[in-house]
Design a protein around this motif. Structure first.
Motif, PDB file in Angstrom:
ATOM      1  N   HIS A 188      52.253  45.493  40.362  1.00  0.00           N
ATOM      2  CA  HIS A 188      50.950  45.604  39.958  1.00  0.00           C
ATOM      3  C   HIS A 188      49.775  45.484  40.945  1.00  0.00           C
ATOM      4  O   HIS A 188      48.731  46.009  40.781  1.00  0.00           O
ATOM      5  CB  HIS A 188      50.738  44.284  38.912  1.00  0.00           C
ATOM      6  N   GLU A 189      49.901  44.612  42.144  1.00  0.00           N
ATOM      7  CA  GLU A 189      49.135  44.738  43.148  1.00  0.00           C
ATOM      8  C   GLU A 189      48.768  46.185  43.644  1.00  0.00           C
ATOM      9  O   GLU A 189      47.890  46.537  44.009  1.00  0.00           O
ATOM     10  CB  GLU A 189      49.443  43.865  44.204  1.00  0.00           C
ATOM     11  N   GLY A 190      49.841  47.106  43.861  1.00  0.00           N
ATOM     12  CA  GLY A 190      49.766  48.245  44.422  1.00  0.00           C
ATOM     13  C   GLY A 190      48.955  49.161  43.140  1.00  0.00           C
ATOM     14  O   GLY A 190      48.162  49.878  43.858  1.00  0.00           O
ATOM     15  N   VAL A 191      49.211  48.942  42.243  1.00  0.00           N
ATOM     16  CA  VAL A 191      48.404  49.606  41.185  1.00  0.00           C
ATOM     17  C   VAL A 191      46.860  49.372  41.256  1.00  0.00           C
ATOM     18  O   VAL A 191      46.207  50.310  40.984  1.00  0.00           O
ATOM     19  CB  VAL A 191      49.014  49.346  39.508  1.00  0.00           C
ATOM     20  N   ARG A 192      46.675  48.084  41.111  1.00  0.00           N
ATOM     21  CA  ARG A 192      45.212  47.638  41.225  1.00  0.00           C
ATOM     22  C   ARG A 192      44.603  48.394  42.648  1.00  0.00           C
ATOM     23  O   ARG A 192      43.342  48.929  42.477  1.00  0.00           O
ATOM     24  CB  ARG A 192      45.303  46.081  41.308  1.00  0.00           C
ATOM     25  N   LEU A 193      45.216  48.251  43.664  1.00  0.00           N
ATOM     26  CA  LEU A 193      44.538  48.915  45.139  1.00  0.00           C
ATOM     27  C   LEU A 193      44.484  50.347  44.790  1.00  0.00           C
ATOM     28  O   LEU A 193      43.512  50.791  45.274  1.00  0.00           O
ATOM     29  CB  LEU A 193      45.421  48.732  46.022  1.00  0.00           C
ATOM     30  N   HIS A 194      45.303  51.108  44.007  1.00  0.00           N
ATOM     31  CA  HIS A 194      45.231  52.620  43.723  1.00  0.00           C
ATOM     32  C   HIS A 194      43.916  52.674  42.778  1.00  0.00           C
ATOM     33  O   HIS A 194      43.315  53.490  43.154  1.00  0.00           O
ATOM     34  CB  HIS A 194      46.541  52.999  43.097  1.00  0.00           C
TER      35      HIS A 194
END
Length: 163
Positions: A41-47
């Motif tokens: 979810h952190e990766g999705v937010r950064l994307h």
């Protein structure tokens, strides 16, 4: 397992897949799954913020912690945004081979593959079993499991057969 229990398990698996993580787990891996979900979810937010290099690091970490075809599809999506077409194409293909990929993610992956294939080449080499072929410096032994994706350019091909 009764049909009712199997159906309930299938529903739980589908619900978890919709957020990008597989549900089949051993009890000792529950902590890994939760950590992977948080990192995913952190990766999705950064994307979503356009921070694709950082997003890729997070998504790869999530995938290493708890592999999921949906996380791999997320990695491919970020690689595509970064212009890493070959890596994205390979990861989309790999994710689609896993039957646990969520249908919406699979639909996106198939569309992305069609888009990426327009600018890339797919090479299939046939020959005797055991023939070692080198394509642009990378060695492959025949038969190939599947055609090889390459940048559309002039390439160098050589081969040797032992014996």
């Amino acid at each position: 397992m009764s049909p009712e229990i199997r159906a309930a398990a299938d529903e739980q698996r589908a619900a978890a897949e919709s957020v990008g993580l597989a549900t089949i787990e051993a009890p000792k891996k529950r902590g890994h799954k939760k950590a992977a979900e948080t990192t995913f979810h952190e990766g999705v937010r950064l994307h979503q913020q356009g921070k694709n290099d950082e997003a890729l690091v997070k998504l790869k970490k999530a995938y290493e912690t708890y592999p999921s075809p949906n996380t791999l599809g997320g990695i491919a999506r970020v690689e595509q945004a970064l212009g890493r077409s070959l890596d994205a194409l390979r990861h989309y293909r790999e994710a689609l081979r896993n039957p646990l990929m969520h249908p919406e993610n699979a639909e996106h992956a198939r569309a992305a593959i069609k888009e990426l294939e327009r600018d890339l080449a797919r090479v299939d080499v046939k020959g005797p079993k055991g023939l070692a072929v080198t394509i642009d410096g990378v060695e492959h032994v025949l038969p190939l499991a599947e055609p090889i994706d390459l940048k559309a350019q002039t390439l160098e091909l050589s081969g040797t057969l032992a014996g």
